[in-house]
Design an enzyme around this catalytic site. Sequence first.
Site, mmCIF file in Angstrom:
data_model
loop_
_atom_site.group_PDB
_atom_site.id
_atom_site.type_symbol
_atom_site.label_atom_id
_atom_site.label_comp_id
_atom_site.label_asym_id
_atom_site.label_seq_id
_atom_site.Cartn_x
_atom_site.Cartn_y
_atom_site.Cartn_z
ATOM 1 N N ASP A 9 0.854 -1.187 0.000
ATOM 2 C CA ASP A 9 0.000 0.000 0.000
ATOM 3 C C ASP A 9 0.894 1.242 0.000
ATOM 4 O O ASP A 9 2.070 1.173 0.389
ATOM 5 C CB ASP A 9 -0.892 -0.026 1.243
ATOM 6 C CG ASP A 9 -1.653 1.271 1.453
ATOM 7 O OD1 ASP A 9 -2.383 1.686 0.542
ATOM 8 O OD2 ASP A 9 -1.482 1.880 2.528
ATOM 9 N N ASN A 223 -8.957 -0.778 3.512
ATOM 10 C CA ASN A 223 -8.938 -1.210 2.122
ATOM 11 C C ASN A 223 -7.779 -2.171 1.826
ATOM 12 O O ASN A 223 -7.683 -2.701 0.724
ATOM 13 C CB ASN A 223 -8.898 -0.015 1.162
ATOM 14 C CG ASN A 223 -7.686 0.866 1.360
ATOM 15 O OD1 ASN A 223 -7.139 0.985 2.459
ATOM 16 N ND2 ASN A 223 -7.249 1.510 0.298
#
Length: 269
Positions: A9, A223
């Site tokens: 990420d 997420n």
Amino acid sequence: MGIKLVTIDIDGTLLNSDRKLTEAVKNTINKATKAGVNIVLATGRPTIGVLPLVKELGLDNEHGFVITYNGAMIQNAGTEDVLIQHPVAFEDYLDFELLARKLGVHFHVQDYKSMYTANKDISPYTIHESSLTGMPVKYREVSEMTPDMTIIKTMMIDHEEILDEAITKIPSELKEQFAMVKSAPFFYEILNKNATKGEAVKELAELLKIEPHEVMAIGDNENDLSMIEFAGTGVAMGNAVPTVKEIANKITKTNDEDGVSYAIEEWVL
């Protein structure tokens, strides 16, 4: 070497609190790449907001990949060719735009190159997303949006308390039909059901003929949950939200302590 693919990420993970790449992180990623490990950035950002980082890390080649729009798209990092994409249907865009108005929250959508909002009072969080990603914002009435557009991602955005209240009012059947995730206190992303980081990492691993146990995923927010759950080695940042730490196999240092570098050095190299 056990790990062949590492998905990372960006915001809150790869970058520190100043949204910068540290030398330690860059050096470790370079070392891992030279060792034959596939390093892939997996982010909610659009592609335009990822390419400068890809270049800075030296990953901009035809053998590299990026996962963008929270898993809605997988592209070649060098050529930018789209390998897999899961867009939002135009009719669904219309439904969610109307729902956002009924719930009293701001709303914008993204295609490959721009962000579009029909809100005349453009949300400061839309401006924030634009400045973060480098993607221009365009005001467009709903009637000016056309079915030939490829809408990759839709987002409800607003002050945290307003957004959280609105989320509770979204019909449960819609939450089952679409991928919905809160990627920041003021961002609620609504995507194609197949558009999750976990599904994208799975699809990429299959393309590369890499098994789940050979995958490491590193993240900090909700997420990132799906890709951390998919990976054989799921890593939560030291600054990750509690839900991510709960499901991760390992917890590394924070993004201000070169947590990505630590994770790769310890559990990959």
